[in-house]
Design a protein around this motif. Structure first.
Motif, PDB file in Angstrom:
ATOM      1  N   SER A  16       1.092  -0.694  -0.397  1.00  9.59           N
ATOM      2  CA  SER A  16      -0.338  -0.114  -0.412  1.00  9.59           C
ATOM      3  C   SER A  16       0.717   0.780   0.007  1.00  9.59           C
ATOM      4  N   GLY A  17       1.481   1.530   0.941  1.00 11.72           N
ATOM      5  CA  GLY A  17       2.715   2.087   0.522  1.00 11.72           C
ATOM      6  C   GLY A  17       4.051   2.244  -0.350  1.00 11.72           C
ATOM      7  N   SER A  18       3.944   1.349  -1.210  1.00  8.01           N
ATOM      8  CA  SER A  18       4.890   1.860  -2.215  1.00  8.01           C
ATOM      9  C   SER A  18       4.092   1.971  -3.413  1.00  8.01           C
ATOM     10  N   ILE A  19       2.991   1.400  -3.569  1.00 10.96           N
ATOM     11  CA  ILE A  19       2.035   1.818  -4.455  1.00 10.96           C
ATOM     12  C   ILE A  19       2.316   3.892  -4.728  1.00 10.96           C
ATOM     13  N   VAL A  20       2.321   4.354  -3.824  1.00 12.35           N
ATOM     14  CA  VAL A  20       1.474   5.368  -3.873  1.00 12.35           C
ATOM     15  C   VAL A  20       3.336   6.366  -4.863  1.00 12.35           C
ATOM     16  N   PRO A  21       2.264   7.190  -5.802  1.00  7.92           N
ATOM     17  CA  PRO A  21       3.950   7.851  -6.237  1.00  7.92           C
ATOM     18  C   PRO A  21       4.985   8.432  -5.422  1.00  7.92           C
ATOM     19  N   SER A  22       6.152   8.018  -6.043  1.00  6.58           N
ATOM     20  CA  SER A  22       7.278   8.757  -4.827  1.00  6.58           C
ATOM     21  C   SER A  22       8.839   8.202  -5.813  1.00  6.58           C
ATOM     22  N   PHE A  23       9.872   9.357  -5.341  1.00  5.79           N
ATOM     23  CA  PHE A  23      10.741   8.906  -6.369  1.00  5.79           C
ATOM     24  C   PHE A  23      11.283   8.447  -6.037  1.00  5.79           C
ATOM     25  N   LEU A  24      11.194   7.048  -5.127  1.00  7.19           N
ATOM     26  CA  LEU A  24      11.748   6.012  -5.147  1.00  7.19           C
ATOM     27  C   LEU A  24      10.545   4.926  -6.026  1.00  7.19           C
ATOM     28  N   ASN A  25       9.961   5.677  -6.771  1.00  9.05           N
ATOM     29  CA  ASN A  25       8.830   4.816  -8.344  1.00  9.05           C
ATOM     30  C   ASN A  25       9.332   5.171  -9.632  1.00  9.05           C
ATOM     31  N   LEU A  26       9.712   6.469  -9.640  1.00  3.79           N
ATOM     32  CA  LEU A  26      10.445   7.405  -9.840  1.00  3.79           C
ATOM     33  C   LEU A  26      11.991   6.654 -10.647  1.00  3.79           C
ATOM     34  N   THR A  27      12.578   6.742  -9.518  1.00  2.44           N
ATOM     35  CA  THR A  27      13.851   6.248  -9.877  1.00  2.44           C
ATOM     36  C   THR A  27      13.307   5.060 -10.487  1.00  2.44           C
ATOM     37  N   VAL A  28      12.977   3.999 -10.002  1.00  2.03           N
ATOM     38  CA  VAL A  28      12.479   2.677 -10.265  1.00  2.03           C
ATOM     39  C   VAL A  28      12.702   2.352 -12.006  1.00  2.03           C
ATOM     40  N   VAL A  29      11.452   3.529 -12.583  1.00  2.00           N
ATOM     41  CA  VAL A  29      11.162   3.916 -14.269  1.00  2.00           C
ATOM     42  C   VAL A  29      12.268   3.729 -15.044  1.00  2.00           C
ATOM     43  N   LYS A  30      12.945   5.212 -14.428  1.00  2.00           N
ATOM     44  CA  LYS A  30      13.847   5.846 -15.232  1.00  2.00           C
ATOM     45  C   LYS A  30      15.321   4.808 -15.407  1.00  2.00           C
ATOM     46  N   PHE A  31      15.375   3.776 -14.230  1.00  2.00           N
ATOM     47  CA  PHE A  31      16.678   2.758 -14.501  1.00  2.00           C
ATOM     48  C   PHE A  31      16.094   2.323 -14.888  1.00  2.00           C
ATOM     49  N   SER A  32      14.941   1.727 -15.176  1.00  2.00           N
ATOM     50  CA  SER A  32      14.370   0.336 -16.004  1.00  2.00           C
ATOM     51  C   SER A  32      14.752   0.547 -17.304  1.00  2.00           C
ATOM     52  N   LEU A  33      14.018   2.190 -18.087  1.00  2.00           N
ATOM     53  CA  LEU A  33      14.018   2.395 -19.311  1.00  2.00           C
ATOM     54  C   LEU A  33      15.830   2.626 -19.647  1.00  2.00           C
TER      55      LEU A  33
END
Length: 205
Positions: A16-33
């Motif tokens: 529940s806490g991880s699903i909320v958009p944060s700088f960690l989520n964004l970092t994962v997305v950018k790193f994956s790309l």
């Protein structure tokens, strides 16, 4: 039975806490790309490693304060001061973000340690777990012990890892949405922490 209950509670709360958009989520997305899904999973492994200990700390603090309510007032005063500082910090990030240079791509071999560093900067993790576990203790859904905290932390680690892995998998589809939210995230967090700090200050006065 207790093992599965604590595991499930940890998984649900962390997810529940991880699903909320944060700088960690964004970092994962950018790193994956930039570096691919496999490298992103190493990054997420770094996140999850730190979150395991943060969940343990949150569980311990909640058990101590729930049994020693006389310390709550002091903690509230300290927490209010910290919230004001955090609010100022987020506003500073928001207004200086455009002036910062674009970061260079991180090597795959450093992904795990970069994840650990980024997760340590996540100042809301311990307060989040502290609040969630205090709520569970208040409802008699969770009783603190070393083993229960350990099981809960294992569940939270899996919950965080799986949610961040989903972000890494669907990175190309959600990049623009997360990027837009992230540009406003520091300002939103600054407002929220500021409002909570003011509320606490008024309550204490």
């Amino acid at each position: 039975m207790i093992f599965f209950t604590c595991l499930l509670l940890g998984f649900i709360i962390a997810a529940s806490g991880s699903i909320v958009p944060s700088f960690l989520n964004l970092t994962v997305v950018k790193f994956s790309l930039k570096s691919g899904r496999k490298s992103a999973l190493y990054l997420i492994g770094g996140f999850a490693t730190v979150l395991f200990f943060q969940a343990n700390i949150g569980a311990y603090l909640s058990s101590v304060l729930m049994k020693n309510s006389e310390y709550i007032s002091t903690i509230q005063k300290i927490g209010t001061g910290i919230l004001f500082l955090v609010s100022i910090h987020f506003f500073r990030l928001h207004f200086t973000l455009k002036k910062q240079k674009i970061k260079t791509e991180i090597k795959k071999s450093k992904a795990y340690f970069h994840g650990i560093g980024m997760s340590l900067l996540n100042t809301f993790a311990i307060p989040f777990y502290f609040t969630a576990i205090s709520f569970l203790i208040g409802l008699d859904y969770f009783e603190y012990s070393f083993l229960n905290s350990f099981y809960f932390s294992i569940g939270s680690t899996f919950g965080s890892f799986i949610l961040y892995a989903i972000y890494a998998t669907v990175a190309s589809r959600i990049e623009h949405k997360l990027t837009f939210i992230a540009t406003k995230m520091d300002f939103i967090l600054g407002c929220l922490t500021g409002v909570v700090a003011m509320g606490n200050l008024i309550y204490l006065i």
